[in-house]
Design an enzyme around this catalytic site. Structure first.
Site, short mmCIF file in Angstrom:
data_model
loop_
_atom_site.label_atom_id
_atom_site.label_comp_id
_atom_site.label_asym_id
_atom_site.label_seq_id
_atom_site.Cartn_x
_atom_site.Cartn_y
_atom_site.Cartn_z
N PRO A 9 8.45 4.75 11.72
CA PRO A 9 10.10 4.88 11.30
C PRO A 9 9.96 5.18 9.76
O PRO A 9 9.10 4.58 8.98
CB PRO A 9 10.36 3.38 11.74
CG PRO A 9 9.18 2.81 12.17
CD PRO A 9 8.11 3.73 12.59
N ASN A 10 10.78 5.60 9.45
CA ASN A 10 11.16 5.99 8.10
C ASN A 10 10.48 6.74 7.12
O ASN A 10 10.64 7.09 5.87
CB ASN A 10 11.35 4.52 7.26
CG ASN A 10 12.50 3.58 7.91
OD1 ASN A 10 13.78 4.15 7.72
ND2 ASN A 10 12.11 2.35 8.33
N ARG A 17 13.11 7.65 0.09
CA ARG A 17 12.87 6.41 0.18
C ARG A 17 12.01 5.98 -0.91
O ARG A 17 10.82 6.41 -0.97
CB ARG A 17 12.39 5.89 1.67
CG ARG A 17 10.88 6.14 1.80
CD ARG A 17 10.15 5.84 3.24
NE ARG A 17 10.05 4.15 3.47
CZ ARG A 17 9.30 3.93 4.27
NH1 ARG A 17 8.61 4.52 4.89
NH2 ARG A 17 9.17 2.53 4.39
N TYR A 22 6.20 5.32 -2.31
CA TYR A 22 5.69 6.51 -1.60
C TYR A 22 5.75 7.80 -2.36
O TYR A 22 5.25 8.93 -1.38
CB TYR A 22 6.42 6.71 -0.22
CG TYR A 22 6.51 5.04 0.57
CD1 TYR A 22 5.53 4.89 1.05
CD2 TYR A 22 7.69 4.26 0.54
CE1 TYR A 22 5.43 3.62 1.93
CE2 TYR A 22 7.83 3.10 1.24
CZ TYR A 22 6.43 2.70 1.90
OH TYR A 22 6.76 1.48 2.56
N ASN A 73 0.33 6.79 11.47
CA ASN A 73 0.89 5.87 10.35
C ASN A 73 2.05 5.19 11.06
O ASN A 73 3.22 5.84 11.25
CB ASN A 73 1.45 6.65 9.05
CG ASN A 73 1.84 5.61 8.20
OD1 ASN A 73 2.16 4.54 8.40
ND2 ASN A 73 2.08 6.24 6.94
N ALA A 76 6.44 0.50 9.70
CA ALA A 76 6.66 -0.98 9.75
C ALA A 76 6.00 -1.35 11.15
O ALA A 76 5.66 -2.58 11.22
CB ALA A 76 8.31 -1.13 9.58
N HIS A 79 2.94 -3.91 11.49
CA HIS A 79 2.95 -5.20 11.57
C HIS A 79 3.45 -5.75 12.56
O HIS A 79 3.52 -7.36 12.52
CB HIS A 79 3.50 -5.33 9.90
CG HIS A 79 3.35 -4.62 8.90
ND1 HIS A 79 1.92 -4.37 8.46
CD2 HIS A 79 3.94 -3.61 8.29
CE1 HIS A 79 1.81 -3.55 7.76
NE2 HIS A 79 3.24 -2.98 7.20
N ASP A 86 -1.71 -1.54 22.37
CA ASP A 86 -1.90 -1.46 23.77
C ASP A 86 -1.82 0.06 24.26
O ASP A 86 -2.68 0.31 25.12
CB ASP A 86 -0.86 -2.11 24.58
CG ASP A 86 -1.37 -3.82 24.62
OD1 ASP A 86 -2.26 -4.23 24.11
OD2 ASP A 86 -0.28 -4.54 25.11
N GLU A 97 -5.98 5.27 11.56
CA GLU A 97 -4.90 4.64 10.89
C GLU A 97 -4.69 5.06 9.58
O GLU A 97 -5.55 4.90 8.67
CB GLU A 97 -4.90 3.18 11.06
CG GLU A 97 -3.58 2.40 10.56
CD GLU A 97 -3.80 0.69 10.86
OE1 GLU A 97 -4.93 0.59 10.99
OE2 GLU A 97 -2.84 0.19 10.38
N HIS A 99 -2.06 4.32 5.76
CA HIS A 99 -0.85 3.93 5.24
C HIS A 99 -0.92 4.49 3.84
O HIS A 99 -1.87 4.55 3.12
CB HIS A 99 -1.14 2.53 5.02
CG HIS A 99 -0.83 1.78 6.19
ND1 HIS A 99 0.20 1.67 7.05
CD2 HIS A 99 -1.83 1.40 6.97
CE1 HIS A 99 -0.05 1.28 8.27
NE2 HIS A 99 -1.44 0.73 8.31
N SER A 101 0.67 3.67 1.10
CA SER A 101 0.66 2.65 0.14
C SER A 101 -0.56 1.67 0.43
O SER A 101 -1.07 1.72 1.56
CB SER A 101 2.09 1.91 0.00
OG SER A 101 2.23 1.15 1.26
N ARG A 106 0.64 -5.64 -1.21
CA ARG A 106 2.29 -5.55 -1.11
C ARG A 106 2.58 -7.05 -0.79
O ARG A 106 1.92 -7.75 -0.44
CB ARG A 106 2.85 -4.31 -0.27
CG ARG A 106 2.59 -3.06 -1.03
CD ARG A 106 3.13 -1.92 -0.52
NE ARG A 106 4.48 -1.93 -0.16
CZ ARG A 106 5.51 -1.37 0.63
NH1 ARG A 106 4.56 -0.24 1.41
NH2 ARG A 106 6.67 -1.28 0.44
N ARG A 110 2.89 -7.51 5.21
CA ARG A 110 2.28 -6.15 5.52
C ARG A 110 1.05 -6.26 5.33
O ARG A 110 0.27 -5.12 5.88
CB ARG A 110 2.66 -5.23 4.17
CG ARG A 110 4.23 -4.73 4.24
CD ARG A 110 4.64 -3.85 3.31
NE ARG A 110 6.01 -3.97 2.75
CZ ARG A 110 6.87 -3.39 3.31
NH1 ARG A 110 6.74 -2.48 4.50
NH2 ARG A 110 8.18 -3.66 3.06
C1 DQA Z 1 3.56 2.35 5.31
C2 DQA Z 1 3.47 0.76 4.90
C3 DQA Z 1 4.28 -0.18 6.08
O1 DQA Z 1 4.15 -1.50 5.55
C4 DQA Z 1 5.78 0.35 5.75
O2 DQA Z 1 6.53 -0.45 6.58
C5 DQA Z 1 5.95 1.68 5.82
C6 DQA Z 1 4.78 2.75 5.42
C7 DQA Z 1 2.69 3.42 4.30
O3 DQA Z 1 2.72 4.40 4.76
O4 DQA Z 1 2.39 2.72 3.38
O5 DQA Z 1 7.05 2.13 6.37
O6 DQA Z 1 2.89 2.38 6.71
#
Ligand code: DQA
Length: 147
Positions: A9-10, A17, A22, A73, A76, A79, A86, A97, A99, A101, A106, A110
């Site tokens: 998401p996002n 954003r 980011y 990735n 959100a 977390h 699963d 995985e 991220h 950031s 943070r 997170r």
């Molecule tokens: C993220 C870190 C997450 O905590 C956050 O909710 C994101 C992006 C990152 O790529 O740093 O949406 O996964």
């Protein structure tokens, strides 16, 4: 070798954003970056982005039997989502995985990832480069597995 790159998401809002966290590159820019690395490495790349947890679970399940590695990735859902954890465990496809950031520098909520338990390695705080490292890590892993 075929990899699936999943963004949660996002992440489709990259470039809009929280640029201070980011960066100003767009989601399309991210895909172009990963596509180039995969081309250089001789890896076929498939991309998936969703803002919906169940859709990400469905996509992971659909990868069973036709994808060699997953770069994820979970954004959100990192977390919160036992369901994505699963799903990765269910298909047993090697996963890394990522991220953008540094989640450990943070907010405290997170700091914990449910997803890490199903991943070979987590790359964080490296921006786009984390995806490159994840692709290379998975490729190396696959090569080691096939001896
Ligand atoms: C993220 C870190 C997450 O905590 C956050 O909710 C994101 C992006 C990152 O790529 O740093 O949406 O996964």
């Amino acid at each position: 070798m075929k990899f699936l790159i999943i963004n949660g998401p996002n992440l489709n809002m990259l470039g809009i954003r929280e640029k201070n966290i980011y960066g100003s590159e767009t989601y399309e820019g991210l895909l172009a970056y990963i596509r180039k690395i995969c081309e250089q490495e001789g890896i076929e790349a498939e991309f998936y982005q969703s803002n919906h947890e169940g859709d990400i679970v469905d996509r992971i399940q659909a990868a069973y039997g036709n994808i060699d590695g997953i770069v994820i990735n979970p954004a959100a859902y990192t977390h919160t989502s036992v369901a994505i954890l699963d799903a990765l465990k269910a298909v047993s496809i090697p996963a890394c995985e990522v991220h953008l950031s540094n989640i450990y520098e943070r907010e405290e909520f997170r700091h914990h990832s449910f997803i890490s338990a199903a991943c070979i390695k987590t790359f964080y705080g490296m921006g786009f480069e984390g995806y490159k490292e994840a692709v290379l890590c998975l490729k190396k892993y696959m090569e080691e597995q096939s001896g």
